[in-house]
Design a protein around this motif. Structure first.
Motif, PDB file in Angstrom:
ATOM      1  N   PRO A 126       0.825  -1.402  -0.099  1.00 37.46           N
ATOM      2  CA  PRO A 126      -0.080  -0.033  -0.028  1.00 37.46           C
ATOM      3  C   PRO A 126       0.841   1.239  -0.002  1.00 37.46           C
ATOM      4  CG  PRO A 126      -0.647  -1.631   1.733  1.00 37.46           C
ATOM      5  CD  PRO A 126       0.808  -1.963   1.278  1.00 37.46           C
ATOM      6  N   ILE A 127       0.422   2.255  -0.456  1.00 38.08           N
ATOM      7  CA  ILE A 127       1.124   3.469  -0.662  1.00 38.08           C
ATOM      8  C   ILE A 127       1.668   3.935   0.694  1.00 38.08           C
ATOM      9  CG2 ILE A 127       1.084   5.804  -1.460  1.00 38.08           C
ATOM     10  CD1 ILE A 127       0.814   4.142  -3.733  1.00 38.08           C
ATOM     11  N   GLU A 128       0.946   3.941   1.667  1.00 40.29           N
ATOM     12  CA  GLU A 128       1.456   4.506   2.975  1.00 40.29           C
ATOM     13  C   GLU A 128       2.648   3.608   3.591  1.00 40.29           C
ATOM     14  OE1 GLU A 128      -2.223   1.787   3.675  1.00 40.29           O
ATOM     15  OE2 GLU A 128      -1.577   3.313   2.389  1.00 40.29           O
ATOM     16  N   SER A 129       2.736   2.331   3.000  1.00 39.39           N
ATOM     17  CA  SER A 129       4.025   1.591   3.756  1.00 39.39           C
ATOM     18  C   SER A 129       4.982   1.579   2.461  1.00 39.39           C
ATOM     19  CB  SER A 129       3.727   0.097   4.082  1.00 39.39           C
ATOM     20  OG  SER A 129       2.803  -0.485   3.174  1.00 39.39           O
ATOM     21  N   ARG A 130       4.550   1.770   1.146  1.00 40.53           N
ATOM     22  CA  ARG A 130       5.446   1.752   0.175  1.00 40.53           C
ATOM     23  C   ARG A 130       6.525   2.878   0.010  1.00 40.53           C
ATOM     24  NH1 ARG A 130       3.179   1.767  -5.891  1.00 40.53           N
ATOM     25  NH2 ARG A 130       1.699   0.590  -4.691  1.00 40.53           N
ATOM     26  N   MET A 131       6.430   3.851   0.353  1.00 40.15           N
ATOM     27  CA  MET A 131       7.110   4.993   0.405  1.00 40.15           C
ATOM     28  C   MET A 131       8.357   4.915   1.349  1.00 40.15           C
ATOM     29  SD  MET A 131       6.115   6.308  -2.263  1.00 40.15           S
ATOM     30  CE  MET A 131       7.364   7.535  -2.274  1.00 40.15           C
ATOM     31  N   PRO A 132       7.768   4.536   2.760  1.00 41.39           N
ATOM     32  CA  PRO A 132       8.986   4.556   3.594  1.00 41.39           C
ATOM     33  C   PRO A 132       9.807   3.411   3.264  1.00 41.39           C
ATOM     34  CG  PRO A 132       7.045   4.668   4.709  1.00 41.39           C
ATOM     35  CD  PRO A 132       6.651   4.413   3.281  1.00 41.39           C
ATOM     36  N   ILE A 140      16.516   0.818 -11.017  1.00 44.41           N
ATOM     37  CA  ILE A 140      15.170   0.440 -11.831  1.00 44.41           C
ATOM     38  C   ILE A 140      13.961  -0.079 -11.294  1.00 44.41           C
ATOM     39  CG2 ILE A 140      14.384  -0.771 -13.903  1.00 44.41           C
ATOM     40  CD1 ILE A 140      17.036  -0.568 -15.063  1.00 44.41           C
ATOM     41  N   GLY A 141      13.972  -1.043 -10.397  1.00 48.12           N
ATOM     42  CA  GLY A 141      12.900  -1.491  -9.678  1.00 48.12           C
ATOM     43  C   GLY A 141      12.378  -0.554  -8.732  1.00 48.12           C
ATOM     44  N   MET A 142      13.333   0.103  -7.833  1.00 53.13           N
ATOM     45  CA  MET A 142      12.348   0.992  -7.216  1.00 53.13           C
ATOM     46  C   MET A 142      11.890   2.085  -7.832  1.00 53.13           C
ATOM     47  SD  MET A 142      15.179   1.155  -3.694  1.00 53.13           S
ATOM     48  CE  MET A 142      16.256   1.395  -4.288  1.00 53.13           C
ATOM     49  N   ALA A 143      12.365   2.666  -8.814  1.00 50.91           N
ATOM     50  CA  ALA A 143      11.798   3.851  -9.647  1.00 50.91           C
ATOM     51  C   ALA A 143      10.492   3.366 -10.105  1.00 50.91           C
ATOM     52  CB  ALA A 143      12.729   4.222 -10.765  1.00 50.91           C
ATOM     53  N   ASN A 144      10.442   2.094 -10.571  1.00 49.27           N
ATOM     54  CA  ASN A 144       9.145   1.353 -11.398  1.00 49.27           C
ATOM     55  C   ASN A 144       8.193   1.294 -10.353  1.00 49.27           C
ATOM     56  OD1 ASN A 144      10.352   1.541 -13.874  1.00 49.27           O
ATOM     57  ND2 ASN A 144      10.909  -0.821 -13.939  1.00 49.27           N
ATOM     58  N   ALA A 145       8.520   1.212  -8.953  1.00 54.24           N
ATOM     59  CA  ALA A 145       7.716   0.902  -7.819  1.00 54.24           C
ATOM     60  C   ALA A 145       6.944   2.209  -7.357  1.00 54.24           C
ATOM     61  CB  ALA A 145       8.265   0.092  -6.799  1.00 54.24           C
ATOM     62  N   LEU A 146       7.459   3.618  -7.875  1.00 56.48           N
ATOM     63  CA  LEU A 146       6.708   4.596  -7.561  1.00 56.48           C
ATOM     64  C   LEU A 146       5.313   4.851  -8.054  1.00 56.48           C
ATOM     65  CD1 LEU A 146       9.738   7.091  -8.118  1.00 56.48           C
ATOM     66  CD2 LEU A 146       8.731   6.488  -5.892  1.00 56.48           C
ATOM     67  N   PRO A 147       4.561   5.509  -7.279  1.00 62.16           N
ATOM     68  CA  PRO A 147       3.120   5.493  -7.792  1.00 62.16           C
ATOM     69  C   PRO A 147       3.152   6.369  -9.200  1.00 62.16           C
ATOM     70  CG  PRO A 147       3.046   6.005  -5.573  1.00 62.16           C
ATOM     71  CD  PRO A 147       4.598   5.914  -5.943  1.00 62.16           C
ATOM     72  N   GLN A 148       2.294   6.221 -10.215  1.00 60.37           N
ATOM     73  CA  GLN A 148       2.429   6.830 -11.278  1.00 60.37           C
ATOM     74  C   GLN A 148       2.144   8.195 -11.022  1.00 60.37           C
ATOM     75  OE1 GLN A 148       3.125   5.834 -14.261  1.00 60.37           O
ATOM     76  NE2 GLN A 148       3.436   3.712 -13.507  1.00 60.37           N
ATOM     77  N   GLU A 149       1.277   8.729 -10.148  1.00 58.30           N
ATOM     78  CA  GLU A 149       1.212  10.214  -9.772  1.00 58.30           C
ATOM     79  C   GLU A 149       2.306  10.589  -8.846  1.00 58.30           C
ATOM     80  OE1 GLU A 149      -1.114   7.605  -6.682  1.00 58.30           O
ATOM     81  OE2 GLU A 149      -0.697   7.606  -8.898  1.00 58.30           O
ATOM     82  N   PHE A 150       3.142  10.123  -8.788  1.00 57.29           N
ATOM     83  CA  PHE A 150       4.461  10.527  -7.785  1.00 57.29           C
ATOM     84  C   PHE A 150       4.996  12.039  -8.245  1.00 57.29           C
ATOM     85  CE2 PHE A 150       8.637  11.041  -6.423  1.00 57.29           C
ATOM     86  CZ  PHE A 150       8.510  11.000  -5.051  1.00 57.29           C
TER      87      PHE A 150
END
Length: 426
Positions: free
Chosen positions: A235-241, A297-307
């Motif tokens: 989920p976004i709230e745990s993904r960013m940390p 590459i993997g972490m950049a692709n994991a960013l939300p599209q609207e980041f």
């Protein structure tokens, strides 16, 4: 009073040293410091040469020499399972093959852990000695690297097998986040305390530098790789940390590796290649740039599209993904250079006796191939992707080759025998 300078006699008399008359200094051991191809075969005896009349020992006594380096087997098998899961050109049954490697790796890991416990219980004091040992202690991180491959394999073969609406998926995704944070904390502590102990408890000679000196920083560096694999399903709230921690840990590991590379290159320039029996370990140098490449590459692709970091349209996800790709290309070529140096060194003088360091010819190269496939996916280049398929086949064949020699070495007592393992001062 006149002042005169002493005459400079440089160049007047030739300065020569009889190479074969130079004796190793007391703090050097020819097992790793002497490049035998540069020395007289009559003067230097191969220190790794096996005694053909060595006594047979029961397996119970040989367990004393079951070292931490055995976890190179499971970290390589787990890395191969992850590599199979991200193949760009799938065929029916490929995921089942990868899942088989994942299950076999879990089975191997359990056996290794049980055997290590038996060793420490059967020989009191061996646990403490293994941690303090100047060489075996460097392989403790392979235990954590094996855990990293188990986490990524679980993500690929368990978490992603559940549908998004499945009632079990939410619990498993949360468990993966917890596993990441526990892994990151433990490996950061390992990197701090193990290097602190090495700085105080041992004196390593830089002319004997081996890539295994990088191992204590490897596990925390792979926190970035783990983050790149699990973050997209969080989920976004745990993904960013997780992504922030992954970038930081990847930066720590790669920066320390770069600092160590200077000593590594200096050692190669000053005293030449390692002993032929240790040249397979040179592939460890492929790992840091490869895993950093695929992590970016993997972490950049994991960013939300609207980041959008500042909400001003400047530093958004598209820009960060482009920056990650450019950085990955930069690092991929560095990894290729280290790969070719190690490859040529091994071909120049192939090892005669098996050592668990041979598994370095598998695990770092799985990272290199995953990085290649990640770049191919980002560039949408089919040629690169097919190259990734071909390299995967090569890694699978190398895994089988090393596994065969690993089993054979146990049978003929090339390893798990006094003086033949990582628990001997080298």
């Amino acid at each position: 009073m006149s002042y005169t300078y002493p005459l400079d006699a440089k160049g007047n008399q030739p300065y020569t040293i009889e190479e074969h008359a130079v004796q190793p200094t007391p703090d050097e051991d020819p097992r790793v410091s002497v490049d035998l191809e540069k020395q007289s075969k009559d003067f230097f005896r191969d220190p790794h040469e096996k005694d053909p009349n060595q006594a047979k020992l029961p397996i119970g006594k040989r367990l004393l020499h079951f070292t931490w380096a055995w976890y190179t087997l499971t970290m390589s098998t787990g890395g191969l399972a992850t590599l199979i899961s991200i193949q760009p050109h799938m065929f029916p049954g490929l995921i089942s093959i990868g899942a088989l490697f994942y299950v076999v790796n879990l089975f191997m890991f359990a056996i290794l852990c049980a055997t290590m416990v038996i060793r420490f219980m059967r020989f009191p004091g061996s646990f403490k000695e293994s941690i303090k040992h100047e060489r075996e202690g460097l392989f403790i991180p392979t235990f954590f690297l094996s855990i990293a491959t188990i986490i990524t394999g679980t993500q690929k073969y368990v978490v992603q097998m559940y549908e998004a609406e499945h009632e079990m998926r939410g619990w498993i995704v949360t468990s993966m986040a917890i596993a990441f944070w526990v892994y990151t904390f433990c490996t950061f502590c390992l990197a701090v305390f193990q290097y602190s102990f090495l700085f105080v408890g041992h004196s390593y000679v830089l002319t004997k530098f081996m890539p295994s000196w990088l191992l204590p920083i490897f596990p925390v560096m792979l926190a970035g790789t783990v983050a790149s694999v699990i973050a997209a399903d969080q989920p976004i709230e745990s993904r960013m940390p997780i992504l922030v921690a992954g970038v930081g840990c990847q930066g720590l590991g790669f920066t320390v590796s770069i600092l160590m590379y200077s000593h590594y290159i200096g050692r190669l320039m000053q005293v030449g290649l390692p002993n032929r029996e240790h040249r397979g370990a040179m592939f460890i140098g492929v790992g840091p740039p490869s895993f950093t490449c695929l992590a970016f590459i993997g972490m950049a692709n994991a960013l939300p599209q609207e980041f959008d970091l500042q909400r001003d349209g400047l530093l958004d996800g598209h820009l960060l993904r482009t920056m990650a790709l450019v950085s990955a290309l930069f690092l991929w070529v560095l990894a290729m250079w280290f790969f070719m140096i190690a490859f040529i060194a091994v071909l120049h003088s192939r090892p005669k006796y098996f050592h668990l360091g041979w598994w370095a010819m598998v695990f770092p190269n799985t990272g290199f191939v995953i990085a290649t496939i990640s770049i191919g996916n980002s560039l949408r280049d089919e040629v690169i992707l097919y190259v990734g398929n071909g390299l995967t086949i090569a890694v699978v064949l190398m895994w089988a080759f090393v596994l065969y020699h690993n089993v054979r070495a146990v049978w003929v007592a090339d390893i798990m025998y006094p003086g033949r393992d990582e628990d001997v001062e080298d």
